[in-house]
Design an enzyme around this catalytic site. Structure first.
Site, mmCIF file in Angstrom:
data_model
loop_
_atom_site.group_PDB
_atom_site.id
_atom_site.type_symbol
_atom_site.label_atom_id
_atom_site.label_comp_id
_atom_site.label_asym_id
_atom_site.label_seq_id
_atom_site.Cartn_x
_atom_site.Cartn_y
_atom_site.Cartn_z
ATOM 1 N N GLN A 63 43.529 54.046 39.702
ATOM 2 C CA GLN A 63 44.284 55.232 40.091
ATOM 3 C C GLN A 63 45.311 54.913 41.165
ATOM 4 O OE1 GLN A 63 41.344 57.433 43.182
ATOM 5 N NE2 GLN A 63 40.428 57.085 41.155
ATOM 6 N N HIS A 65 47.652 57.247 44.415
ATOM 7 C CA HIS A 65 47.929 58.510 45.093
ATOM 8 C C HIS A 65 49.379 58.539 45.561
ATOM 9 C CE1 HIS A 65 43.633 58.913 45.020
ATOM 10 N NE2 HIS A 65 43.449 57.943 45.889
ATOM 11 N N GLU A 82 44.686 56.251 52.503
ATOM 12 C CA GLU A 82 43.265 56.260 52.803
ATOM 13 C C GLU A 82 42.794 54.905 53.324
ATOM 14 O OE1 GLU A 82 42.052 57.688 48.962
ATOM 15 O OE2 GLU A 82 41.518 55.679 48.268
ATOM 16 N N HIS A 140 44.707 51.138 42.797
ATOM 17 C CA HIS A 140 43.429 50.678 43.331
ATOM 18 C C HIS A 140 42.268 51.179 42.495
ATOM 19 C CE1 HIS A 140 44.062 54.677 45.153
ATOM 20 N NE2 HIS A 140 42.736 54.774 45.146
ATOM 21 N N ARG A 160 45.373 59.123 37.501
ATOM 22 C CA ARG A 160 44.577 58.092 36.832
ATOM 23 C C ARG A 160 45.439 57.294 35.854
ATOM 24 N NH1 ARG A 160 40.444 62.212 37.065
ATOM 25 N NH2 ARG A 160 41.187 63.079 35.099
#
Length: 320
Positions: A63, A65, A82, A140, A160
């Site tokens: 996926q 972000h 993150e 990642h 995804r």
């Protein structure tokens, strides 16, 4: 304000049933993949950060972000950078970050369409206490057999690219637009700020630290910014709360007095970005006042000014 965080279990097909020692939560045989830590009052405005635990029995999807710029253009409040702190890892556990080579958009589309993206992502073995920084836009994945404490910008936007035949939707167009489709660096070098404080990650979005407090000591955590604390081991009286492994606190614009018990306390502390706070953690005297002899700083060779300059330039900051 100081609050005990409210936990919210999230079912996932790749999750587990037994979350101990982090939680005693069960959901009638359903597998739980995440535990989110939320403000105690659900009516309050959403904070900027989200602290969660991940439990994996199978690999997660490959996926990506979006960053803030992409998110704003799509009408979203923020992107999703993150960081992961590995709490436990099975012997063969691994995570993936970036691709083995850079792809053009049309090449990335073809790799998603035929599934060969799963052969291009770069995996690395991990073990307990490893730290991984995942900037928005990085392709990642997380493998099986892991328990991870994840700190992120508060966003649930995930695109995804590959999902191991789970029959869930892929987000091809958005993934191609959001992804930095090339190699990524695994290297994160945690640095001691004081004997008690270890800087794990500092980015424009957040600061992530590990704090180790000795038994029967007395401390003050100055929560100038939005701040989250997660207990990894031991326990303490923190403010008016008795906290132990798996418990979390939220604090902002307040002072949290922390009195570790006989086992001491190890915790993760996260707060909104702007660089590490010099006086985040201060020792208290027996009377409860701040000790004039502050925690001993570990010598560093890079100045805080240089580190802050690195952060402003958009690079991952480590204090050397």
């Amino acid at each position: 304000m100081i609050e005990r965080a409210r936990t919210r279990p999230v079912s996932k097909p790749w999750g587990v049933e037994d979350l101990r020692p982090w939680s005693n939560t069960r959901q009638d045989g359903a597998t739980i993949g995440e535990i989110w830590f939320d403000r105690s009052d659900s009516a309050t405005a959403d904070p900027s950060l989200l602290l969660k635990l991940l439990f994996t029995s199978e690999p997660l999807s490959i996926q990506v972000h979006p960053d803030d710029t992409f998110a704003y253009s799509a009408g979203l409040p923020r992107g999703k950078t993150e960081a992961w702190y590995v709490l436990s890892a099975a012997p063969a556990a691994k995570v993936a970050l970036g691709l083995s080579r850079r792809l053009l958009p049309q090449q990335l589309r073809a790799a998603i369409d035929d599934g060969s993206i799963s052969d291009l992502i770069v995996w690395r073995a991990v073990s307990a206490d490893d730290v991984i920084f995942v900037p928005a836009g990085t392709i990642h994945a997380i493998g099986a057999g892991l328990v991870i404490a994840e700190l992120q910008q508060r966003s649930d936007t995930t695109f995804r690219l590959f999902d191991y035949d789970r029959k869930r939707e892929l987000h091809v167009e958005n993934a191609i637009a959001a992804a930095d489709a090339g190699p990524a660096s695994f290297q994160v070098q945690p640095r001691q700020l004081t004997v008690e404080r270890k800087l794990l990650v500092s980015s424009p979005q957040f600061v992530f630290e590990r704090i180790d407090l000795a038994s029967n000591s007395r401390w003050c955590l100055e929560a100038e910014r939005e701040t989250w604390l997660l207990v990894l081991s031991g326990g303490a009286i923190a403010g008016s709360y008795d906290v132990a492994t798996g418990d979390a606190l939220f604090a902002q614009s307040d002072r949290v007095d922390i009195h570790p018990g006989a086992a001491g306390m190890v915790s993760l502390v996260a707060y909104t970005g702007g660089g590490p706070l010099p006086h985040l953690l201060q020792r208290l005297t027996e009377s409860g006042s701040i000790n004039a002899r502050q925690p001993r700083r570990v010598p560093v060779t890079t100045s805080v000014a240089q580190a802050n300059a690195a952060e402003k330039n958009g690079r991952l900051e480590t204090i050397k």
